[in-house]
Design a protein around this motif. Structure first.
Motif, PDB file in Angstrom:
ATOM      1  N   VAL A   1       0.853  -1.183   0.000  1.00  0.00           N
ATOM      2  CA  VAL A   1       0.000   0.000   0.000  1.00  0.00           C
ATOM      3  C   VAL A   1       0.892   1.239   0.000  1.00  0.00           C
ATOM      4  O   VAL A   1       2.028   1.188   0.502  1.00  0.00           O
ATOM      5  CB  VAL A   1      -0.965   0.015   1.199  1.00  0.00           C
ATOM      6  CG1 VAL A   1      -1.941  -1.143   1.131  1.00  0.00           C
ATOM      7  CG2 VAL A   1      -0.229   0.000   2.508  1.00  0.00           C
ATOM      8  N   PRO A   2       0.426   2.344  -0.553  1.00  0.00           N
ATOM      9  CA  PRO A   2       1.235   3.569  -0.530  1.00  0.00           C
ATOM     10  C   PRO A   2       1.630   3.942   0.903  1.00  0.00           C
ATOM     11  O   PRO A   2       0.818   3.838   1.828  1.00  0.00           O
ATOM     12  CB  PRO A   2       0.308   4.620  -1.142  1.00  0.00           C
ATOM     13  CG  PRO A   2      -0.609   3.823  -2.023  1.00  0.00           C
ATOM     14  CD  PRO A   2      -0.818   2.527  -1.290  1.00  0.00           C
ATOM     15  N   ASP A   3       2.863   4.333   1.071  1.00  0.00           N
ATOM     16  CA  ASP A   3       3.434   4.755   2.360  1.00  0.00           C
ATOM     17  C   ASP A   3       3.486   3.647   3.399  1.00  0.00           C
ATOM     18  O   ASP A   3       3.590   3.921   4.589  1.00  0.00           O
ATOM     19  CB  ASP A   3       2.707   5.973   2.925  1.00  0.00           C
ATOM     20  CG  ASP A   3       3.089   7.241   2.182  1.00  0.00           C
ATOM     21  OD1 ASP A   3       4.236   7.323   1.696  1.00  0.00           O
ATOM     22  OD2 ASP A   3       2.250   8.146   2.086  1.00  0.00           O
ATOM     23  N   GLN A   4       3.437   2.383   2.988  1.00  0.00           N
ATOM     24  CA  GLN A   4       3.593   1.286   3.932  1.00  0.00           C
ATOM     25  C   GLN A   4       4.979   1.369   4.552  1.00  0.00           C
ATOM     26  O   GLN A   4       5.947   1.732   3.894  1.00  0.00           O
ATOM     27  CB  GLN A   4       3.402  -0.056   3.234  1.00  0.00           C
ATOM     28  CG  GLN A   4       3.411  -1.228   4.180  1.00  0.00           C
ATOM     29  CD  GLN A   4       2.987  -2.517   3.512  1.00  0.00           C
ATOM     30  OE1 GLN A   4       3.209  -2.708   2.321  1.00  0.00           O
ATOM     31  NE2 GLN A   4       2.366  -3.390   4.266  1.00  0.00           N
ATOM     32  N   THR A   5       5.074   1.042   5.834  1.00  0.00           N
ATOM     33  CA  THR A   5       6.372   1.094   6.507  1.00  0.00           C
ATOM     34  C   THR A   5       7.058  -0.268   6.451  1.00  0.00           C
ATOM     35  O   THR A   5       6.426  -1.289   6.179  1.00  0.00           O
ATOM     36  CB  THR A   5       6.212   1.503   7.987  1.00  0.00           C
ATOM     37  OG1 THR A   5       5.506   0.476   8.677  1.00  0.00           O
ATOM     38  CG2 THR A   5       5.519   2.848   8.132  1.00  0.00           C
ATOM     39  N   VAL A   6       8.338  -0.249   6.737  1.00  0.00           N
ATOM     40  CA  VAL A   6       9.101  -1.496   6.822  1.00  0.00           C
ATOM     41  C   VAL A   6       8.478  -2.404   7.883  1.00  0.00           C
ATOM     42  O   VAL A   6       8.293  -3.600   7.660  1.00  0.00           O
ATOM     43  CB  VAL A   6      10.588  -1.214   7.139  1.00  0.00           C
ATOM     44  CG1 VAL A   6      11.327  -2.479   7.501  1.00  0.00           C
ATOM     45  CG2 VAL A   6      11.251  -0.517   5.957  1.00  0.00           C
ATOM     46  N   ALA A   7       8.111  -1.847   9.036  1.00  0.00           N
ATOM     47  CA  ALA A   7       7.517  -2.649  10.112  1.00  0.00           C
ATOM     48  C   ALA A   7       6.221  -3.309   9.646  1.00  0.00           C
ATOM     49  O   ALA A   7       5.970  -4.485   9.948  1.00  0.00           O
ATOM     50  CB  ALA A   7       7.251  -1.785  11.345  1.00  0.00           C
ATOM     51  N   GLU A   8       5.384  -2.590   8.914  1.00  0.00           N
ATOM     52  CA  GLU A   8       4.127  -3.155   8.423  1.00  0.00           C
ATOM     53  C   GLU A   8       4.390  -4.283   7.428  1.00  0.00           C
ATOM     54  O   GLU A   8       3.718  -5.314   7.464  1.00  0.00           O
ATOM     55  CB  GLU A   8       3.272  -2.064   7.780  1.00  0.00           C
ATOM     56  CG  GLU A   8       2.753  -1.047   8.779  1.00  0.00           C
ATOM     57  CD  GLU A   8       2.195   0.211   8.131  1.00  0.00           C
ATOM     58  OE1 GLU A   8       1.412   0.896   8.818  1.00  0.00           O
ATOM     59  OE2 GLU A   8       2.534   0.527   6.967  1.00  0.00           O
ATOM     60  N   LEU A   9       5.360  -4.090   6.558  1.00  0.00           N
ATOM     61  CA  LEU A   9       5.710  -5.138   5.601  1.00  0.00           C
ATOM     62  C   LEU A   9       6.187  -6.392   6.326  1.00  0.00           C
ATOM     63  O   LEU A   9       5.753  -7.504   6.018  1.00  0.00           O
ATOM     64  CB  LEU A   9       6.793  -4.647   4.635  1.00  0.00           C
ATOM     65  CG  LEU A   9       7.341  -5.692   3.669  1.00  0.00           C
ATOM     66  CD1 LEU A   9       6.256  -6.204   2.738  1.00  0.00           C
ATOM     67  CD2 LEU A   9       8.500  -5.108   2.875  1.00  0.00           C
ATOM     68  N   LEU A  10       7.055  -6.212   7.311  1.00  0.00           N
ATOM     69  CA  LEU A  10       7.580  -7.362   8.044  1.00  0.00           C
ATOM     70  C   LEU A  10       6.482  -8.097   8.797  1.00  0.00           C
ATOM     71  O   LEU A  10       6.504  -9.321   8.887  1.00  0.00           O
ATOM     72  CB  LEU A  10       8.687  -6.921   8.994  1.00  0.00           C
ATOM     73  CG  LEU A  10       9.958  -6.401   8.326  1.00  0.00           C
ATOM     74  CD1 LEU A  10      10.951  -5.934   9.373  1.00  0.00           C
ATOM     75  CD2 LEU A  10      10.575  -7.447   7.415  1.00  0.00           C
ATOM     76  N   SER A  11       5.497  -7.373   9.310  1.00  0.00           N
ATOM     77  CA  SER A  11       4.409  -8.048  10.022  1.00  0.00           C
ATOM     78  C   SER A  11       3.585  -8.900   9.068  1.00  0.00           C
ATOM     79  O   SER A  11       3.082  -9.960   9.443  1.00  0.00           O
ATOM     80  CB  SER A  11       3.527  -7.052  10.770  1.00  0.00           C
ATOM     81  OG  SER A  11       2.731  -6.299   9.885  1.00  0.00           O
ATOM     82  N   GLU A  12       3.458  -8.476   7.815  1.00  0.00           N
ATOM     83  CA  GLU A  12       2.752  -9.264   6.807  1.00  0.00           C
ATOM     84  C   GLU A  12       3.526 -10.543   6.464  1.00  0.00           C
ATOM     85  O   GLU A  12       2.923 -11.550   6.119  1.00  0.00           O
ATOM     86  CB  GLU A  12       2.561  -8.462   5.524  1.00  0.00           C
ATOM     87  CG  GLU A  12       1.552  -7.357   5.627  1.00  0.00           C
ATOM     88  CD  GLU A  12       1.439  -6.570   4.330  1.00  0.00           C
ATOM     89  OE1 GLU A  12       2.047  -6.969   3.310  1.00  0.00           O
ATOM     90  OE2 GLU A  12       0.729  -5.558   4.334  1.00  0.00           O
ATOM     91  N   LEU A  13       4.842 -10.483   6.550  1.00  0.00           N
ATOM     92  CA  LEU A  13       5.675 -11.617   6.180  1.00  0.00           C
ATOM     93  C   LEU A  13       5.766 -12.675   7.281  1.00  0.00           C
ATOM     94  O   LEU A  13       6.268 -13.765   7.045  1.00  0.00           O
ATOM     95  CB  LEU A  13       7.087 -11.138   5.816  1.00  0.00           C
ATOM     96  CG  LEU A  13       7.178 -10.199   4.621  1.00  0.00           C
ATOM     97  CD1 LEU A  13       8.615  -9.714   4.446  1.00  0.00           C
ATOM     98  CD2 LEU A  13       6.667 -10.866   3.357  1.00  0.00           C
TER      99      LEU A  13
END
Length: 67
Positions: A14-26
């Motif tokens: 998503v636009p402006d997604q953070t590194v932390a948000e990406l890692l939580s998805e993974l």
């Protein structure tokens, strides 16, 4: 949606997604992870505020135990 290159594989974020948000998805372990964006290491303390941009190259590395 934006596209980042995550460990050499295109991924929608998503636009402006953070590194932390990406890692939580993974669903990665809480420890032993390092992240670089466009070749620059992102400190763990900066993950919640480091926003990903369209076209960013993200490398997620995990520590491995050897024997």
């Amino acid at each position: 949606m934006n596209i980042v290159i995550l460990n050499d594989t295109p991924r929608e974020v998503v636009p402006d997604q953070t590194v932390a948000e990406l890692l939580s998805e993974l669903v990665l372990p809480a420890r032993g992870i390092a992240v670089a964006v466009n070749g620059e290491v992102v400190r763990r303390g900066d993950w919640p505020t480091h926003h990903l941009r369209d076209g960013d190259r993200v490398e997620v590395l995990s520590a491995a135990q050897g024997g």
